[in-house]
Scaffold this motif. Structure first.
Motif, PDB file in Angstrom:
ATOM      1  N   VAL A 124       0.829  -1.214   0.000  1.00  0.00           N
ATOM      2  CA  VAL A 124       0.000   0.000   0.000  1.00  0.00           C
ATOM      3  C   VAL A 124       0.858   1.256   0.000  1.00  0.00           C
ATOM      4  CG1 VAL A 124      -1.666   1.348   1.326  1.00  0.00           C
ATOM      5  CG2 VAL A 124      -2.025  -1.107   1.008  1.00  0.00           C
ATOM      6  N   SER A 125       1.890   1.310   0.824  1.00  0.00           N
ATOM      7  CA  SER A 125       2.762   2.489   0.862  1.00  0.00           C
ATOM      8  C   SER A 125       3.826   2.459  -0.222  1.00  0.00           C
ATOM      9  CB  SER A 125       3.442   2.605   2.231  1.00  0.00           C
ATOM     10  OG  SER A 125       4.398   1.564   2.398  1.00  0.00           O
ATOM     11  N   GLY A 126       4.071   1.269  -0.786  1.00  0.00           N
ATOM     12  CA  GLY A 126       5.122   1.123  -1.791  1.00  0.00           C
ATOM     13  C   GLY A 126       6.521   1.114  -1.196  1.00  0.00           C
ATOM     14  N   THR A 127       6.626   0.909   0.104  1.00  0.00           N
ATOM     15  CA  THR A 127       7.920   0.916   0.788  1.00  0.00           C
ATOM     16  C   THR A 127       8.506  -0.487   0.846  1.00  0.00           C
ATOM     17  OG1 THR A 127       7.076   2.688   2.195  1.00  0.00           O
ATOM     18  CG2 THR A 127       9.133   1.636   2.872  1.00  0.00           C
ATOM     19  N   THR A 128       9.813  -0.576   0.611  1.00  0.00           N
ATOM     20  CA  THR A 128      10.521  -1.853   0.701  1.00  0.00           C
ATOM     21  C   THR A 128      11.732  -1.689   1.601  1.00  0.00           C
ATOM     22  OG1 THR A 128       9.852  -2.390  -1.570  1.00  0.00           O
ATOM     23  CG2 THR A 128      11.616  -3.721  -0.597  1.00  0.00           C
ATOM     24  N   TRP A 129      11.927  -2.660   2.499  1.00  0.00           N
ATOM     25  CA  TRP A 129      13.097  -2.687   3.372  1.00  0.00           C
ATOM     26  C   TRP A 129      13.958  -3.881   2.987  1.00  0.00           C
ATOM     27  CZ3 TRP A 129       8.143  -1.716   4.881  1.00  0.00           C
ATOM     28  CH2 TRP A 129       7.889  -0.496   5.551  1.00  0.00           C
ATOM     29  N   VAL A 130      15.276  -3.664   2.999  1.00  0.00           N
ATOM     30  CA  VAL A 130      16.216  -4.709   2.594  1.00  0.00           C
ATOM     31  C   VAL A 130      17.384  -4.720   3.569  1.00  0.00           C
ATOM     32  CG1 VAL A 130      17.633  -5.610   0.696  1.00  0.00           C
ATOM     33  CG2 VAL A 130      15.635  -4.182   0.180  1.00  0.00           C
ATOM     34  N   GLY A 131      17.903  -5.903   3.847  1.00  0.00           N
ATOM     35  CA  GLY A 131      19.102  -5.983   4.673  1.00  0.00           C
ATOM     36  C   GLY A 131      19.543  -7.422   4.844  1.00  0.00           C
ATOM     37  N   GLY A 132      20.816  -7.599   5.164  1.00  0.00           N
ATOM     38  CA  GLY A 132      21.319  -8.948   5.368  1.00  0.00           C
ATOM     39  C   GLY A 132      22.776  -8.951   5.751  1.00  0.00           C
ATOM     40  N   VAL A 133      23.339 -10.140   5.795  1.00  0.00           N
ATOM     41  CA  VAL A 133      24.729 -10.313   6.206  1.00  0.00           C
ATOM     42  C   VAL A 133      25.666  -9.525   5.299  1.00  0.00           C
ATOM     43  CG1 VAL A 133      26.571 -12.003   6.492  1.00  0.00           C
ATOM     44  CG2 VAL A 133      24.234 -12.576   7.201  1.00  0.00           C
ATOM     45  N   GLU A 134      25.401  -9.519   4.007  1.00  0.00           N
ATOM     46  CA  GLU A 134      26.246  -8.809   3.046  1.00  0.00           C
ATOM     47  C   GLU A 134      25.521  -7.639   2.392  1.00  0.00           C
ATOM     48  OE1 GLU A 134      27.741 -11.632   0.268  1.00  0.00           O
ATOM     49  OE2 GLU A 134      28.833 -12.802   1.775  1.00  0.00           O
ATOM     50  N   SER A 135      24.356  -7.281   2.910  1.00  0.00           N
ATOM     51  CA  SER A 135      23.561  -6.196   2.332  1.00  0.00           C
ATOM     52  C   SER A 135      23.251  -5.162   3.411  1.00  0.00           C
ATOM     53  CB  SER A 135      22.249  -6.724   1.745  1.00  0.00           C
ATOM     54  OG  SER A 135      22.480  -7.582   0.662  1.00  0.00           O
ATOM     55  N   PRO A 136      23.769  -3.950   3.299  1.00  0.00           N
ATOM     56  CA  PRO A 136      23.442  -2.907   4.277  1.00  0.00           C
ATOM     57  C   PRO A 136      21.931  -2.682   4.349  1.00  0.00           C
ATOM     58  CG  PRO A 136      25.222  -2.202   2.824  1.00  0.00           C
ATOM     59  CD  PRO A 136      24.673  -3.463   2.245  1.00  0.00           C
ATOM     60  N   ALA A 137      21.447  -2.292   5.507  1.00  0.00           N
ATOM     61  CA  ALA A 137      20.020  -2.057   5.690  1.00  0.00           C
ATOM     62  C   ALA A 137      19.599  -0.776   4.978  1.00  0.00           C
ATOM     63  CB  ALA A 137      19.693  -1.964   7.171  1.00  0.00           C
ATOM     64  N   ILE A 138      18.566  -0.887   4.140  1.00  0.00           N
ATOM     65  CA  ILE A 138      18.077   0.268   3.390  1.00  0.00           C
ATOM     66  C   ILE A 138      16.550   0.243   3.336  1.00  0.00           C
ATOM     67  CG2 ILE A 138      20.124   0.500   1.925  1.00  0.00           C
ATOM     68  CD1 ILE A 138      18.551  -0.960  -0.289  1.00  0.00           C
ATOM     69  N   ARG A 139      16.001   1.414   3.039  1.00  0.00           N
ATOM     70  CA  ARG A 139      14.571   1.552   2.745  1.00  0.00           C
ATOM     71  C   ARG A 139      14.450   2.135   1.349  1.00  0.00           C
ATOM     72  NH1 ARG A 139      13.051   5.026   6.662  1.00  0.00           N
ATOM     73  NH2 ARG A 139      13.512   6.789   5.308  1.00  0.00           N
ATOM     74  N   GLU A 144      13.784   6.018  -4.467  1.00  0.00           N
ATOM     75  CA  GLU A 144      14.896   6.544  -3.684  1.00  0.00           C
ATOM     76  C   GLU A 144      15.306   5.549  -2.600  1.00  0.00           C
ATOM     77  OE1 GLU A 144      14.376  10.421  -2.123  1.00  0.00           O
ATOM     78  OE2 GLU A 144      13.773  11.316  -4.031  1.00  0.00           O
ATOM     79  N   THR A 145      16.616   5.325  -2.479  1.00  0.00           N
ATOM     80  CA  THR A 145      17.157   4.400  -1.506  1.00  0.00           C
ATOM     81  C   THR A 145      17.794   5.163  -0.346  1.00  0.00           C
ATOM     82  OG1 THR A 145      17.594   2.708  -3.178  1.00  0.00           O
ATOM     83  CG2 THR A 145      18.846   2.552  -1.128  1.00  0.00           C
ATOM     84  N   THR A 146      17.399   4.829   0.873  1.00  0.00           N
ATOM     85  CA  THR A 146      17.886   5.518   2.066  1.00  0.00           C
ATOM     86  C   THR A 146      18.477   4.507   3.045  1.00  0.00           C
ATOM     87  OG1 THR A 146      16.103   7.143   1.832  1.00  0.00           O
ATOM     88  CG2 THR A 146      17.258   7.061   3.959  1.00  0.00           C
ATOM     89  N   PRO A 147      19.718   4.708   3.480  1.00  0.00           N
ATOM     90  CA  PRO A 147      20.268   3.830   4.521  1.00  0.00           C
ATOM     91  C   PRO A 147      19.459   3.984   5.810  1.00  0.00           C
ATOM     92  CG  PRO A 147      22.002   5.125   3.478  1.00  0.00           C
ATOM     93  CD  PRO A 147      20.701   5.709   3.024  1.00  0.00           C
ATOM     94  N   ILE A 148      19.258   2.895   6.526  1.00  0.00           N
ATOM     95  CA  ILE A 148      18.518   2.959   7.789  1.00  0.00           C
ATOM     96  C   ILE A 148      19.354   2.351   8.910  1.00  0.00           C
ATOM     97  CG2 ILE A 148      16.239   2.942   6.737  1.00  0.00           C
ATOM     98  CD1 ILE A 148      16.037  -0.049   7.440  1.00  0.00           C
ATOM     99  N   THR A 149      19.068   2.792  10.126  1.00  0.00           N
ATOM    100  CA  THR A 149      19.729   2.256  11.307  1.00  0.00           C
ATOM    101  C   THR A 149      18.786   2.339  12.490  1.00  0.00           C
ATOM    102  OG1 THR A 149      21.695   2.436  12.729  1.00  0.00           O
ATOM    103  CG2 THR A 149      20.750   4.478  11.912  1.00  0.00           C
ATOM    104  N   VAL A 150      18.971   1.442  13.443  1.00  0.00           N
ATOM    105  CA  VAL A 150      18.156   1.496  14.650  1.00  0.00           C
ATOM    106  C   VAL A 150      18.525   2.726  15.470  1.00  0.00           C
ATOM    107  CG1 VAL A 150      17.887  -1.018  14.739  1.00  0.00           C
ATOM    108  CG2 VAL A 150      19.788   0.072  15.964  1.00  0.00           C
ATOM    109  N   ASN A 151      17.668   3.071  16.404  1.00  0.00           N
ATOM    110  CA  ASN A 151      17.931   4.188  17.297  1.00  0.00           C
ATOM    111  C   ASN A 151      19.132   3.858  18.186  1.00  0.00           C
ATOM    112  OD1 ASN A 151      17.783   6.432  18.937  1.00  0.00           O
ATOM    113  ND2 ASN A 151      15.989   5.734  20.073  1.00  0.00           N
ATOM    114  N   SER A 152      20.182   4.645  18.089  1.00  0.00           N
ATOM    115  CA  SER A 152      21.404   4.366  18.851  1.00  0.00           C
ATOM    116  C   SER A 152      21.404   5.001  20.233  1.00  0.00           C
ATOM    117  CB  SER A 152      22.628   4.872  18.071  1.00  0.00           C
ATOM    118  OG  SER A 152      22.543   6.272  17.863  1.00  0.00           O
TER     119      SER A 152
END
Length: 266
Positions: A124-139, A144-152
């Motif tokens: 519905v929003s068209g948002t995709t999240w990706v991440g893995g052992v060899e893949s940096p976390a992105i949205r 548009e691709t944006t790096p993501i990180t948890v709240n530090s």
């Protein structure tokens, strides 16, 4: 982003379009009840078929375990796909938009499995999240691709994300043990993804889930710097063949709540 991750993003988005074709029809969304008492719709099956066909073309030798069926034997390989074609079917039927497509590449470690790559797509929003052992976390949103990180640097109030459909006494007791907290209601794997991108601090799950419900988001959370742990506060791993039900688990931006989590298991 790795070529394989790009391919799986495309598969998830294609399945999302199939799901939306049912979601946007006029009238009530009809469903059947499976043996485990969960609902099954036409969209679940269409998305399942779309994903299975695409994964077989991408990697014909890697077995596929889906909530709606299986191809190949994971016991004979070191890798397997784990798929929930439509996570949050109840939310889909309600037409509240809080459902996802989940695809994880799993790595075998003895008789257990851990996620090596995860893709979660919200049609519905068209948002995709990706991440893995060899893949940096992105949205990915609107190309548009944006790096993501948890709240530090989690502070007070703690931002707790919880299911819009399931919430019981254990959920309430754990939440109260945190002190001051803000509650965010959300469905499907979106709860884990919002932790991965820093929009919430933790997601405790005391209700029943299966391996395909969380494995893809698990990979993304870890790639973003977070944790996914079992009732003993150890890294969650999976049985994708026989005992597919998960134990209770906690998704969090840090291990700050591990002691409280372990204390609320009885």
């Amino acid at each position: 982003m790795l070529d394989l991750a790009k391919s799986i993003v495309h598969v998830a988005e294609e399945a999302g379009q199939v799901i939306l074709s049912v979601y946007r029809r006029a009238g009530e969304i009809h469903s059947k009840t499976k043996e485990d008492h969960s609902p099954l719709t036409e969209a679940d099956l269409l998305a399942h078929e779309t994903i299975m066909e695409a994964l077989l073309e991408i990697s014909p030798t890697i077995p596929i375990v889906s909530e709606e069926g299986r191809i190949g034997d994971p016991l004979g390989t070191e890798r397997a796909w784990l798929v929930d074609p439509l996570d949050g079917t109840k939310e889909f039927i309600k037409r509240n938009g809080m459902f996802t497509v989940n695809i994880a590449l799993m790595a075998r470690e003895g008789d257990r499995w851990t996620p090596a790559l995860g893709v979660v797509h919200a049609p519905v929003s068209g948002t995709t999240w990706v991440g893995g052992v060899e893949s940096p976390a992105i949205r990915i949103l609107s190309g548009e691709t944006t790096p993501i990180t948890v709240n530090s640097n989690p502070g007070s109030p703690v931002r707790l994300v919880a299911s819009g459909s399931h919430r019981g006494e254990k959920d309430e007791a754990f939440a109260e043990s945190l002190g001051h907290y803000d509650l965010i209601r959300m469905g499907s794997s979106l709860k884990a993804c919002v932790v991965a991108e820093g929009g919430a601090d933790l997601y405790p799950r005391f209700g029943p889930t299966s391996c395909w419900d969380i494995a893809a988001a698990h990979a993304i959370v870890e790639a973003a710097g977070g944790i996914v742990v079992d009732p003993d506060a150890k890294r969650l791993d999976y049985d994708i063949i026989d005992e597919v039900l998960n134990p209770f688990f906690l998704v969090a931006c840090s291990d700050d709540w591990n002691i409280a989590w372990k204390a609320n298991q009885d």
